[in-house]
Design an enzyme around this catalytic site. Structure first.
Site, PDB file in Angstrom:
ATOM      1  N   ASP A  12       0.828  -1.208   0.000  1.00  0.00           N
ATOM      2  CA  ASP A  12       0.000   0.000   0.000  1.00  0.00           C
ATOM      3  C   ASP A  12       0.863   1.258   0.000  1.00  0.00           C
ATOM      4  O   ASP A  12       2.003   1.249   0.469  1.00  0.00           O
ATOM      5  CB  ASP A  12      -0.916  -0.033   1.243  1.00  0.00           C
ATOM      6  CG  ASP A  12      -2.139   0.856   1.071  1.00  0.00           C
ATOM      7  OD1 ASP A  12      -2.359   1.383  -0.034  1.00  0.00           O
ATOM      8  OD2 ASP A  12      -2.880   1.033   2.059  1.00  0.00           O
ATOM      9  N   GLY A  13       0.289   2.341  -0.530  1.00  0.00           N
ATOM     10  CA  GLY A  13       0.959   3.644  -0.481  1.00  0.00           C
ATOM     11  C   GLY A  13       1.535   4.111  -1.808  1.00  0.00           C
ATOM     12  O   GLY A  13       2.222   5.131  -1.858  1.00  0.00           O
ATOM     13  N   TRP A  17       2.875   7.945  -2.447  1.00  0.00           N
ATOM     14  CA  TRP A  17       4.289   8.096  -2.837  1.00  0.00           C
ATOM     15  C   TRP A  17       4.387   9.015  -4.047  1.00  0.00           C
ATOM     16  O   TRP A  17       5.196   9.935  -4.090  1.00  0.00           O
ATOM     17  CB  TRP A  17       4.878   6.720  -3.143  1.00  0.00           C
ATOM     18  CG  TRP A  17       6.312   6.715  -3.537  1.00  0.00           C
ATOM     19  CD1 TRP A  17       7.392   6.593  -2.703  1.00  0.00           C
ATOM     20  CD2 TRP A  17       6.844   6.836  -4.867  1.00  0.00           C
ATOM     21  NE1 TRP A  17       8.559   6.629  -3.427  1.00  0.00           N
ATOM     22  CE2 TRP A  17       8.253   6.777  -4.765  1.00  0.00           C
ATOM     23  CE3 TRP A  17       6.275   6.981  -6.139  1.00  0.00           C
ATOM     24  CZ2 TRP A  17       9.096   6.853  -5.870  1.00  0.00           C
ATOM     25  CZ3 TRP A  17       7.117   7.073  -7.237  1.00  0.00           C
ATOM     26  CH2 TRP A  17       8.506   7.011  -7.093  1.00  0.00           C
ATOM     27  N   SER A  57      -7.690  -5.586  -5.198  1.00  0.00           N
ATOM     28  CA  SER A  57      -8.784  -6.113  -4.374  1.00  0.00           C
ATOM     29  C   SER A  57     -10.100  -6.091  -5.147  1.00  0.00           C
ATOM     30  O   SER A  57     -10.230  -5.389  -6.163  1.00  0.00           O
ATOM     31  CB  SER A  57      -8.934  -5.270  -3.092  1.00  0.00           C
ATOM     32  OG  SER A  57      -9.535  -4.026  -3.399  1.00  0.00           O
ATOM     33  N   ASN A  60     -11.100  -2.596  -5.526  1.00  0.00           N
ATOM     34  CA  ASN A  60     -10.304  -1.659  -6.319  1.00  0.00           C
ATOM     35  C   ASN A  60     -10.947  -1.321  -7.669  1.00  0.00           C
ATOM     36  O   ASN A  60     -10.551  -0.348  -8.323  1.00  0.00           O
ATOM     37  CB  ASN A  60      -8.872  -2.182  -6.525  1.00  0.00           C
ATOM     38  CG  ASN A  60      -7.987  -2.076  -5.286  1.00  0.00           C
ATOM     39  OD1 ASN A  60      -7.107  -2.904  -5.059  1.00  0.00           O
ATOM     40  ND2 ASN A  60      -8.208  -1.049  -4.456  1.00  0.00           N
ATOM     41  N   ARG A 178       1.893  -4.756   6.269  1.00  0.00           N
ATOM     42  CA  ARG A 178       1.199  -3.742   5.479  1.00  0.00           C
ATOM     43  C   ARG A 178       2.048  -2.488   5.465  1.00  0.00           C
ATOM     44  O   ARG A 178       2.424  -1.973   6.530  1.00  0.00           O
ATOM     45  CB  ARG A 178      -0.191  -3.419   6.037  1.00  0.00           C
ATOM     46  CG  ARG A 178      -0.929  -2.423   5.130  1.00  0.00           C
ATOM     47  CD  ARG A 178      -2.380  -2.210   5.474  1.00  0.00           C
ATOM     48  NE  ARG A 178      -3.022  -1.409   4.425  1.00  0.00           N
ATOM     49  CZ  ARG A 178      -4.285  -1.498   4.053  1.00  0.00           C
ATOM     50  NH1 ARG A 178      -5.085  -2.364   4.644  1.00  0.00           N
ATOM     51  NH2 ARG A 178      -4.781  -0.732   3.097  1.00  0.00           N
TER      52      ARG A 178
END
Ligand code: IPE
Ligand code: IPE
Ligand code: MG
Length: 236
Positions: A12-13, A17, A57, A60, A178
């Site tokens: 994640d992220g 970023w 997911s 998503n 995570r």
């Protein structure tokens, strides 16, 4: 130091970023793919047996169409760029999730990679694509119920149920990581995460390095896994 047999990661992220660098979200996903290569090869080299990565997911699909399309184009880029190296490293590709719903070209590249690497004996690199833990459980329950109804099986129990999950051939998840410090499991491995150790790191996935994986494994080693029981040396 004990190396966890099965590590699951919620990567994640990527979006944050990219945003922090003034780049489009897709730029984060692009670097994220390179990280998958780097982390998988490193994990295999230290003896991890299985790594399950949350790539997309069932929720998503709610993202803007352009981002969804970009994410679905990544498997092709990943395998075209790195399949040779995956084979050289003896890594076996697997996939969990609802494969029927993903675009044909993504499904085909996964199928080919799974087939090509099926005899490899190193780490299993398992991608969770169009994966939702709730859907997995409901699908498993439906199939299990059908088999009972058809008289194929007459007893319902945990061991029997596990065989209907996507992960039936995989070891228990020892460690969940995570990135990006969201303190939730979203819809990931809801059944499988019982008694897994969890590490939430502030690092965003595009910044995650082999040394960050080492830190997560160090943290895992500092945990006292009791599985509901008592560890002898602790009871005086
Ligand atoms: C993870 O990064 C990748 C996927 C969910 C596909 P995000 O895209 O969720 O990045 P953030 O959470 O918005 O920063
Ligand atoms: C979880 O990340 C799914 C993947 C990493 C593929 P999300 O970014 O989609 O999860 P939420 O929405 O923050 O819970
Ligand atoms: Mg996210």
């Amino acid at each position: 130091m004990k190396v966890p047999k099965h590590i699951a990661i919620i990567m994640d992220g990527n979006g944050r970023w990219a945003k922090a660098k003034g780049l489009p979200r897709t730029a984060g996903h692009k670097i994220g793919v390179e990280k998958v290569r780097e982390i998988a090869i490193y994990a295999n080299s230290i003896g991890v047996k299985c790594m399950t990565l949350y790539a997309f997911s069932t929720e998503n699909w709610n993202r803007p169409e352009a981002e969804v399309n970009y994410l679905m184009s990544l498997p092709k880029i990943f395998f075209e760029s790195y399949m040779k190296e995956i084979m050289k490293n003896n890594i076996r590709i697997m996939m969990i999730g609802d494969m029927d719903e993903i675009p044909d070209n993504a499904r085909t590249v996964f199928k080919n990679a799974i087939e090509e690497s099926k005899d490899n004996t190193g780490m299993i690199l398992n991608f969770a694509v169009n994966y939702g833990g709730r859907r997995e459980i409901v699908t498993a329950a439906r199939k299990y119920a059908e088999d009972v109804k058809n008289g194929k099986i007459n007893d319902i129990d945990e061991e029997g149920f596990k065989k209907y999950l996507y992960t039936s051939e995989l070891p228990e998840v020892d460690l969940l990581i995570r990135t990006s410090y969201e303190l939730r499991i979203s819809n990931y491995l809801l059944y499988q995460l019982a008694y897994s150790e969890m590490v939430f790191t502030h690092t965003l996935w595009p910044d995650f390095k082999p040394s960050d994986l080492d830190l997560c494994i160090d943290e895992y080693n500092s945990r006292d896994r009791r599985f509901g029981g008592l560890n002898e040396e602790k009871t005086a």
